[in-house]
Design an enzyme around this catalytic site. Structure first.
Site, mmCIF file in Angstrom:
data_model
loop_
_atom_site.group_PDB
_atom_site.id
_atom_site.type_symbol
_atom_site.label_atom_id
_atom_site.label_comp_id
_atom_site.label_asym_id
_atom_site.label_seq_id
_atom_site.Cartn_x
_atom_site.Cartn_y
_atom_site.Cartn_z
ATOM 1 N N LYS A 13 0.846 -1.211 0.000
ATOM 2 C CA LYS A 13 0.000 0.000 0.000
ATOM 3 C C LYS A 13 0.878 1.256 0.000
ATOM 4 C CE LYS A 13 -2.107 -1.325 3.795
ATOM 5 N NZ LYS A 13 -1.445 -2.632 4.010
ATOM 6 N N ARG A 88 -10.918 0.698 8.503
ATOM 7 C CA ARG A 88 -10.560 -0.654 8.932
ATOM 8 C C ARG A 88 -11.607 -1.271 9.832
ATOM 9 N NH1 ARG A 88 -4.109 0.234 9.181
ATOM 10 N NH2 ARG A 88 -3.696 -1.401 7.714
ATOM 11 N N ARG A 127 11.417 -5.330 5.499
ATOM 12 C CA ARG A 127 11.200 -3.899 5.217
ATOM 13 C C ARG A 127 12.198 -3.028 5.983
ATOM 14 N NH1 ARG A 127 5.393 -1.541 5.593
ATOM 15 N NH2 ARG A 127 5.421 -2.586 7.613
ATOM 16 N N ARG A 155 10.514 -0.774 11.338
ATOM 17 C CA ARG A 155 9.373 -0.286 12.113
ATOM 18 C C ARG A 155 9.205 -1.116 13.376
ATOM 19 N NH1 ARG A 155 4.308 0.541 8.111
ATOM 20 N NH2 ARG A 155 3.265 -0.709 9.687
#
Ligand code: AP5
Length: 212
Positions: A13, A88, A127, A155
Site C-alpha cells: 500500500k 478498517r 522492510r 518499524r
C-alpha cells in the site's frame, strides 16, 4: 481521483501510494504514517496509540475517526486523495461514507491489493525505511543504496508476533470491507505479487487509466 487503498500488511500500500502520488499528483493520507508521526512526536494521541500499534492491534475508533475526519475537512472542494489504511472497521467505513457524501466527494475506487500471508511475512520482515526521506526499501527485494544502508531502520511493529496479529486483524477487516465496497460498486481487486512495477500496471488497469 479519490481512492481507498486496502490490503494486508506488506501488500505494498505504501509503495504503490508513493507511485500513485507521482503518477496522478494527488495527496496521500496514510493513517499508519499519521499515527507513527504522533508516536515519534510524543503527542497525546501518540502516547495513547503507541501500545496498540506495537502489539499489531487496531487503534480504537474514538481516536482514529476524528483524526481522519479532521484531515478530510482540511481538503478543498473537489479534492482528490489516496486514503491508505482507513477504513478498517465498520464504524470507520460508515462514518467515512457519510462524511464524503456530505461533502459531495464520491470515491472512484476501493483498491484491495491482495497477497498470500507467507509473502506478507517475507515482505514485512525485510522492510527497511530511510528515516530522513520515508522511502521504503526491502533488505532483499529492493535494497537501499550502499551509502544509506547503515542508516535505514525497521518499524517497531515489524516483529513476527505483531505481523501475525496484524494479519489476523486484516482478515477480520476483509470480511466486512469486501462486501461493503462491493455493494457500492467500488471494489477493485489487484494481485499484489510480482514486482512493484507489475503491481502498478495492474492498478492502472483497475482504475481504467491504462490509456491515460
Ligand atoms: P499501517 O501503517 O497501515 O500498516 P499495514 O496495513 O500493516 O501495512 P504496512 O504499512 O505494513 O504495509 P504496506 O502494504 O504499506 O507495505 P509496503 O508498501 O510498506 O498501520 C500500522 C498500524 O497503525 C496498525 O497495525 C494499527 O495499529 C494502526 N492503524 C493504522 N490505520 C488504522 C485504522 N484505520 N484504524 C485503527 N488503527 C489503525 O511494503 C512492505 C515491504 O515490501 C517493503 O519493504 C517494500 O519495499 C516491499 N514491497 C512492496 N511491494 C513489493 C513488491 N511488489 N515486490 C517486492 N517487494 C515489495
Amino acid at each position: 481521483m479519490r481512492i481507498i487503498l486496502a490490503g494486508p500488511p506488506g501488500a505494498g500500500k505504501g509503495t504503490q501510494a508513493a507511485w500513485l502520488v507521482r503518477r496522478f499528483r494527488i495527496p496521500h493520507l496514510s493513517t499508519g504514517e499519521l499515527l507513527r508521526a504522533a508516536v515519534e512526536q510524543g503527542t497525546a494521541l501518540g502516547r495513547r496509540a503507541g501500545g496498540f500499534m506495537k502489539a499489531g492491534q487496531l487503534v480504537p475508533d474514538p481516536l482514529m475517526v476524528p483524526l481522519v475526519l479532521e484531515r478530510l475537512r482540511e481538503l478543498g472542494p473537489n479534492a482528490g486523495f489516496i486514503l491508505d489504511g482507513f477504513p478498517r472497521t465498520r464504524a470507520q467505513a460508515e462514518t467515512l461514507d457519510t462524511a464524503l457524501a456530505e461533502r459531495r466527494l464520491p470515491l472512484d475506487a476501493a483498491l484491495l491489493i491482495e497477497i498470500p500471508d507467507q509473502l506478507s511475512i517475507e515482505r514485512i520482515s525485510g522492510r527497511r525505511i530511510d528515516p530522513a526521506t520515508g522511502i521504503i526499501y526491502h533488505a532483499q527485494f529492493n535494497p537501499p543504496p550502499s551509502d544509506l544502508a547503515a542508516g535505514v531502520v525497521q518499524r517497531q511493529d515489524d516483529t513476527v508476533p505483531a505481523v501475525t496479529a496484524r494479519l489476523a486483524q486484516y482478515h477480520a477487516e476483509e470480511a466486512f470491507l469486501v462486501p461493503f465496497y462491493e455493494q457500492l460498486g467500488l471494489l477493485r481487486r489487484v494481485d499484489g505479487s510480482g514486482t512493484p512495477e507489475e503491481v502498478s500496471r495492474r492498478i492502472t488497469v483497475a482504475l481504467g487509466k491504462a490509456d491515460a
